[in-house]
Design a protein around this motif. Sequence first.
Motif, PDB file in Angstrom:
ATOM      1  N   ARG A  60       0.770  -1.043  -0.108  1.00 20.76           N
ATOM      2  CA  ARG A  60       0.429   0.150   0.098  1.00 20.76           C
ATOM      3  C   ARG A  60       0.891   0.334   0.193  1.00 20.76           C
ATOM      4  O   ARG A  60       0.463   1.892  -0.300  1.00 20.76           O
ATOM      5  CB  ARG A  60      -0.828  -0.259   1.513  1.00 20.76           C
ATOM      6  CG  ARG A  60      -2.016  -0.904   1.293  1.00 20.76           C
ATOM      7  CD  ARG A  60      -3.280  -0.719   2.196  1.00 20.76           C
ATOM      8  NE  ARG A  60      -2.017  -1.041   3.544  1.00 20.76           N
ATOM      9  CZ  ARG A  60      -2.053  -2.022   3.812  1.00 20.76           C
ATOM     10  NH1 ARG A  60      -3.160  -3.156   3.449  1.00 20.76           N
ATOM     11  NH2 ARG A  60      -2.067  -2.931   5.166  1.00 20.76           N
ATOM     12  N   ALA A  61       1.879   1.395   0.786  1.00 16.85           N
ATOM     13  CA  ALA A  61       2.892   2.396   1.063  1.00 16.85           C
ATOM     14  C   ALA A  61       3.784   2.366  -0.154  1.00 16.85           C
ATOM     15  O   ALA A  61       3.875   3.591  -0.761  1.00 16.85           O
ATOM     16  CB  ALA A  61       3.782   2.265   1.998  1.00 16.85           C
ATOM     17  N   ALA A  74       8.973  -4.614   0.484  1.00 12.32           N
ATOM     18  CA  ALA A  74       8.030  -4.876   0.093  1.00 12.32           C
ATOM     19  C   ALA A  74       7.382  -6.645  -1.144  1.00 12.32           C
ATOM     20  O   ALA A  74       7.395  -7.178  -1.215  1.00 12.32           O
ATOM     21  CB  ALA A  74       6.777  -4.461  -1.011  1.00 12.32           C
ATOM     22  N   ARG A  75       8.883  -6.141  -1.699  1.00 16.22           N
ATOM     23  CA  ARG A  75       9.876  -7.934  -2.260  1.00 16.22           C
ATOM     24  C   ARG A  75      10.328  -7.976  -1.770  1.00 16.22           C
ATOM     25  O   ARG A  75      10.029  -9.471  -1.458  1.00 16.22           O
ATOM     26  CB  ARG A  75      10.384  -6.539  -3.257  1.00 16.22           C
ATOM     27  CG  ARG A  75      11.046  -7.590  -4.194  1.00 16.22           C
ATOM     28  CD  ARG A  75      12.621  -6.903  -5.171  1.00 16.22           C
ATOM     29  NE  ARG A  75      12.700  -7.931  -6.497  1.00 16.22           N
ATOM     30  CZ  ARG A  75      14.067  -8.282  -6.354  1.00 16.22           C
ATOM     31  NH1 ARG A  75      15.016  -6.896  -6.716  1.00 16.22           N
ATOM     32  NH2 ARG A  75      14.182  -8.721  -7.732  1.00 16.22           N
ATOM     33  N   SER A 158       1.201  -0.159 -11.109  1.00 11.93           N
ATOM     34  CA  SER A 158      -0.215   0.965 -10.694  1.00 11.93           C
ATOM     35  C   SER A 158      -1.269   0.435 -11.310  1.00 11.93           C
ATOM     36  O   SER A 158      -2.133   0.504 -10.398  1.00 11.93           O
ATOM     37  CB  SER A 158       0.111   2.646 -10.555  1.00 11.93           C
ATOM     38  OG  SER A 158       0.689   2.916  -9.439  1.00 11.93           O
ATOM     39  N   ALA A 159      -1.028  -0.019 -12.424  1.00 12.34           N
ATOM     40  CA  ALA A 159      -2.221  -1.028 -13.058  1.00 12.34           C
ATOM     41  C   ALA A 159      -2.293  -2.110 -12.772  1.00 12.34           C
ATOM     42  O   ALA A 159      -3.469  -2.882 -11.881  1.00 12.34           O
ATOM     43  CB  ALA A 159      -1.874  -0.891 -14.210  1.00 12.34           C
ATOM     44  N   LYS A 160      -1.865  -2.815 -12.642  1.00 11.72           N
ATOM     45  CA  LYS A 160      -1.830  -4.504 -12.571  1.00 11.72           C
ATOM     46  C   LYS A 160      -1.495  -4.620 -10.576  1.00 11.72           C
ATOM     47  O   LYS A 160      -2.242  -5.520 -10.483  1.00 11.72           O
ATOM     48  CB  LYS A 160      -0.590  -4.774 -12.745  1.00 11.72           C
ATOM     49  CG  LYS A 160      -1.177  -4.808 -14.406  1.00 11.72           C
ATOM     50  CD  LYS A 160       0.216  -5.858 -15.333  1.00 11.72           C
ATOM     51  CE  LYS A 160      -0.308  -4.873 -17.082  1.00 11.72           C
ATOM     52  NZ  LYS A 160       0.458  -5.859 -17.519  1.00 11.72           N
ATOM     53  N   LEU A 161      -1.496  -3.592  -9.639  1.00  9.29           N
ATOM     54  CA  LEU A 161      -0.722  -4.169  -8.635  1.00  9.29           C
ATOM     55  C   LEU A 161      -2.293  -4.396  -7.734  1.00  9.29           C
ATOM     56  O   LEU A 161      -2.584  -5.702  -6.704  1.00  9.29           O
ATOM     57  CB  LEU A 161       0.406  -4.076  -7.968  1.00  9.29           C
ATOM     58  CG  LEU A 161      -0.129  -4.160  -6.337  1.00  9.29           C
ATOM     59  CD1 LEU A 161       1.225  -5.964  -6.520  1.00  9.29           C
ATOM     60  CD2 LEU A 161       1.560  -3.424  -5.136  1.00  9.29           C
ATOM     61  N   PRO A 162      -3.340  -3.236  -8.334  1.00 13.62           N
ATOM     62  CA  PRO A 162      -4.397  -3.894  -7.111  1.00 13.62           C
ATOM     63  C   PRO A 162      -5.488  -4.567  -7.269  1.00 13.62           C
ATOM     64  O   PRO A 162      -6.549  -4.865  -6.548  1.00 13.62           O
ATOM     65  CB  PRO A 162      -5.060  -2.266  -7.691  1.00 13.62           C
ATOM     66  CG  PRO A 162      -4.044  -1.369  -7.604  1.00 13.62           C
ATOM     67  CD  PRO A 162      -3.037  -1.970  -8.146  1.00 13.62           C
TER      68      PRO A 162
END
Length: 314
Positions: A60-61, A74-75, A158-162
Amino acid sequence: MIRIDSIEAGRGSLPRRSAKQMSNERESYVLTMQEDTPELIEQWRDALDELYMEFRKRSRAALKDYDVEDVHQARVSARKLLTLLPVLDPDDESGLYRPIKKAQKRFGRVRDADVLIGEFKQLRQEAKEAGRGDESRLFKRMAKLEKEERRSQRKKLSAKLPKIVNGKLDRRWKTFLKEDLPELAARADVVGSVRELKDDYRKRRHVYQVTADRAGLYSDEALDALHQVRIAAKRCRYTAEAAAFALGDKQAEDAEHFKSVQKRLGEVNDRHVRIRIADDYGPEALGADEAGWTAFRERLDAQLKEALEEVGEL
């Protein structure tokens, strides 16, 4: 020089175990796990949930401002989850491995660009201070081109992670901890999994040795094989560290060994990647004349050889 020695060098060779001995080891392990099952399940739950919460928090951050450390953590937390989940759920019956793997790859592409940009900036400054102006300008250009790559990867993240990491995944995770974990933890053979990972490490180490002998120590084939040794070492380290509660002191010692291997081989891989990126761009895209490009490539090759000479025992 690189020496392909056994992990146990200096501590004596491990005797070859018979099928009966291995069977006895397995039976002993199962009995011990049965006795300690309630506590073990809680330890697994705590270890896994801590990693998942870190993964979600950092995810999220990272999407807010692409902070370098958030992307990195995150990774890392995703990678550790991907190391532990197969120990418990080798067939991915929970369906958790695939989405976390997709997320890890997305973070990895942004993280790789972050690292390269920082590296190229540092190398530019070092070259400038040493009076190597042409080299400094080449690293400046490489950093600029890598920023363009990072911009593209951030947009994809940004496009794919959510679509991958969301409330649906959270619910699946909670179900896994509540319904699946008790049975999976009770039957998991952590010692056996670590042994298999170490066997894989040894096999990859052997493949590297054979490849280096055949194709040459500095060949792309050998360096790619050495990178696979690093990946295997990383899996051994992460598994031994994250599942330390289910392992003994021996595995903790091995984790330190694999951490050292990972670090040394990481330096080799970084320098190999640096060369590949420079070659992919080429002298024209980097604005280098023939003499400047030749000197630049010779210096990169020398740095790679220097890192290989520092690898030591694997």
